[in-house]
Design an enzyme around this catalytic site. Structure first.
Site, mmCIF file in Angstrom:
data_model
loop_
_atom_site.group_PDB
_atom_site.id
_atom_site.type_symbol
_atom_site.label_atom_id
_atom_site.label_comp_id
_atom_site.label_asym_id
_atom_site.label_seq_id
_atom_site.Cartn_x
_atom_site.Cartn_y
_atom_site.Cartn_z
ATOM 1 N N VAL A 54 0.831 -1.212 0.000
ATOM 2 C CA VAL A 54 0.000 0.000 0.000
ATOM 3 C C VAL A 54 0.862 1.257 0.000
ATOM 4 O O VAL A 54 1.845 1.351 0.738
ATOM 5 C CB VAL A 54 -0.948 0.013 1.219
ATOM 6 C CG1 VAL A 54 -1.834 1.257 1.201
ATOM 7 C CG2 VAL A 54 -1.799 -1.257 1.245
ATOM 8 N N HIS A 84 5.366 5.040 0.921
ATOM 9 C CA HIS A 84 4.977 3.664 1.206
ATOM 10 C C HIS A 84 4.456 3.553 2.641
ATOM 11 O O HIS A 84 4.984 4.177 3.561
ATOM 12 C CB HIS A 84 6.165 2.720 1.008
ATOM 13 C CG HIS A 84 5.758 1.282 0.911
ATOM 14 N ND1 HIS A 84 5.736 0.452 2.014
ATOM 15 C CD2 HIS A 84 5.326 0.540 -0.133
ATOM 16 C CE1 HIS A 84 5.325 -0.757 1.644
ATOM 17 N NE2 HIS A 84 5.072 -0.733 0.342
ATOM 18 N N HIS A 85 3.395 2.747 2.812
ATOM 19 C CA HIS A 85 2.717 2.672 4.116
ATOM 20 C C HIS A 85 3.605 2.073 5.202
ATOM 21 O O HIS A 85 3.335 2.231 6.400
ATOM 22 C CB HIS A 85 1.437 1.850 3.987
ATOM 23 C CG HIS A 85 0.315 2.354 4.830
ATOM 24 N ND1 HIS A 85 0.497 2.789 6.124
ATOM 25 C CD2 HIS A 85 -1.011 2.505 4.584
ATOM 26 C CE1 HIS A 85 -0.665 3.170 6.632
ATOM 27 N NE2 HIS A 85 -1.587 3.019 5.709
ATOM 28 N N SER A 86 4.680 1.393 4.824
ATOM 29 C CA SER A 86 5.583 0.839 5.841
ATOM 30 C C SER A 86 6.330 1.927 6.597
ATOM 31 O O SER A 86 6.850 1.690 7.689
ATOM 32 C CB SER A 86 6.600 -0.109 5.189
ATOM 33 O OG SER A 86 7.416 0.576 4.256
ATOM 34 N N GLY A 125 4.948 4.528 7.957
ATOM 35 C CA GLY A 125 4.145 5.004 9.076
ATOM 36 C C GLY A 125 2.670 4.964 8.746
ATOM 37 O O GLY A 125 2.278 4.689 7.608
#
Length: 517
Positions: free
Chosen positions: A56, A169-171, A173
């Site tokens: 995501v 990128h959702h990684s 935060g």
């Protein structure tokens, strides 16, 4: 559907970085550049977002009132965003399969994109929309650079002189923290040294009840309801993971929808209209936002079903809630300016939010009443905490693959994502560029529909991220939500609940800037 080339570009970026040589090379490069080398493991939640079915990206579209000057943005990024370790670190996987953050020297040429555009082109709104649509077909190669980029489009649209598109990128935060971090890079136009002012929730005054026995009874009843609501929510969560699915409607995406590109559209309405309903009915902005969304979805589905809307439609939204309280704009600004620490990271819990889908033309205010009842009920539950703890347990005991499969199963058994983010009260500037609007969204999620509300000054931007194969006419759905707000506002005035003493006509942007929390 997405082309084969687009699908490959979204999955190739997920390849592992496994060799010791690569790790040592990056560490050596960092030392050669006199940089502080930090090796911190990725959290289980951050690793989850690297699974192919959870790849995501968060996108924040910023409309500016002036041309965006690349040199100014570059100079300020060095002293703000790049000081945050997540925006200046690679995600490296060692031979054991463990992933860690490794600080690196950031090459802004790889992160800032400024295409050469014709400022006088026709259909500039459609160009921006298509630009973001095409962006959602791609991924950032995590073996080469930190997982973010910024696209500057100096082209005049119907509601901005230029557009900036952040992709993260959702990684890195959760959505709330990332938007807060971006706002910490802005300042008030009226006071260039001051950070934006964001509304905070007022604490309710405690009612003084002199009867001790009465207070004890109310307290026990409150605890019992909390326990019972949590038990029911946990049962529904387990049932959803096992067999309980939403009704198949024209809003529900097919399997594999997370790999398709997204068409992102938005409309801007008057925040005063929403506040008018909120104050007249003694509710919150969240209640009204959910109410008009329920009304808009009901109108859209009724039209798709040929004005014969089925009864008892089960339609739920999966809310991904970071149970770790965001540090706030001031803390992030201090962190970037003074190298202090601030709370950061994905502590993700799930909440399954049921939507009431029905036609309520006799009393449109019932949409908002039901929304308030649903939100109040969900607030009085430990559902998010339970799902976070259980997810962490599954991640540590069964591994990332099984945890990813379970999370994916739960989300695909629901229909959509929904969120409401609070924005600044005054006009702000991004590195001196006055902002016209902010429209956050996502792509890569296993839903065909995502709806975000974002407030800014006296406006509310409604952002839809859709899979076009499932929802081929997203502007119609956006218009239905806007029209529902108008109906509910008029019903409030007609019933004499409030006097209209100001201009409450919402402005509808025909620009449907597409692009991502």
């Amino acid at each position: 559907m997405e082309s084969g080339e687009g699908l490959r570009s979204r999955t190739e970026a997920l390849k592992s970085i496994r060799t010791k040589t690569a790790d040592k090379g990056r560490l050596a490069d960092a030392k050669d550049n006199s940089e502080l080398v930090e090796e911190e493991p990725l959290s289980p939640s951050a690793r989850l977002f690297h699974e192919p079915n959870f790849n995501v990206y968060i996108i924040a579209i910023m409309g500016c009132k002036t041309k965006i000057h690349e040199d100014v943005v570059r100079a300020n990024l060095l002293h703000t965003l790049l000081k945050h370790p997540r925006f200046s670190s690679l995600q490296v996987e060692n031979e054991k399969g463990d992933m860690k953050w490794v600080r690196t020297k950031v090459d802004l040429d790889k992160h800032i994109r400024v295409p050469d555009l014709n400022p006088d082109m026709e259909s500039s709104d459609q160009f921006v929309e298509d630009y973001v649509y095409n962006l959602s077909k791609t991924a950032i190669d995590r073996s080469q650079q930190p997982l973010w980029d910024l696209h500057l489009l100096n082209i005049k649209t119907s509601d901005a002189e230029a557009v900036g598109i952040f992709r993260i990128h959702h990684s890195l935060g959760d959505g709330t923290s990332l938007i807060s971090l971006l706002l910490a890079c802005t300042r008030k136009i009226a006071d260039p040294a001051a950070l934006p002012t964001v509304p905070v929730k007022k604490k309710k005054e405690k009612s003084s009840n002199p009867l001790w026995l009465s207070r004890c009874f109310i307290g026990l009843w409150w605890i019992f309801r909390l326990f019972w609501h949590t038990v029911v929510d946990v049962f529904m969560f387990i049932a959803t993971a096992m067999f309980l699915k939403d009704t198949e409607t024209p809003l529900k995406g097919p399997p594999g929808v997370e790999f398709t590109p997204r068409r992102i559209v938005h409309r801007t309405v008057s925040l005063d209209d929403i506040k008018l309903v909120k104050n007249a009915m003694d509710m919150t902005i969240n209640d009204v936002a959910l109410g008009i969304t329920q009304a808009g979805l009901s109108r859209y589905l009724n039209r798709k079903y040929g004005n014969n809307l089925p009864k008892n439609i089960r339609l739920r939204s999966t809310l991904l809630i970071n149970i770790r309280t965001s540090a706030g704009i001031q803390a992030f600004a201090d962190m970037m300016e003074n190298d202090t620490k601030a709370k950061w990271g994905n502590w993700i819990g799930y909440v399954l939010l049921p939507f009431s889908i029905a036609l309520r033309d006799d009393d449109p205010l019932d949409y908002v009443r039901r929304a308030k009842a649903t939100i109040d009920r969900k607030k009085h539950s430990f559902e998010a905490l339970y799902t976070f703890i259980s997810s962490e347990f599954i991640l540590k005991t069964l591994g990332i693959k099984r945890a990813s499969a379970l999370s994916h199963r739960i989300i695909t058994h629901t229909t959509m994502c929904f969120s409401n983010l609070v924005g600044p009260l005054e006009e702000i500037g991004y590195y001196g560029h006055p902002m016209a609007y902010l429209a956050p969204s996502c792509y890569g999620q296993p839903h065909a529909l995502m709806i975000n509300f974002q407030s800014y000054i006296n406006k509310m931007t409604i952002v839809l991220s859709v899979d076009e194969d499932t929802i081929p006419h997203p502007r119609e759905l956006c218009d239905d939500i806007v029209h529902s707000l108008e109906l509910i506002k008029n019903a409030v005035i007609a019933k004499g609940l409030v006097k209209e003493s100001h201009n409450t006509n919402g402005t509808c942007s025909e620009n449907s800037n597409s692009i991502i929390t």
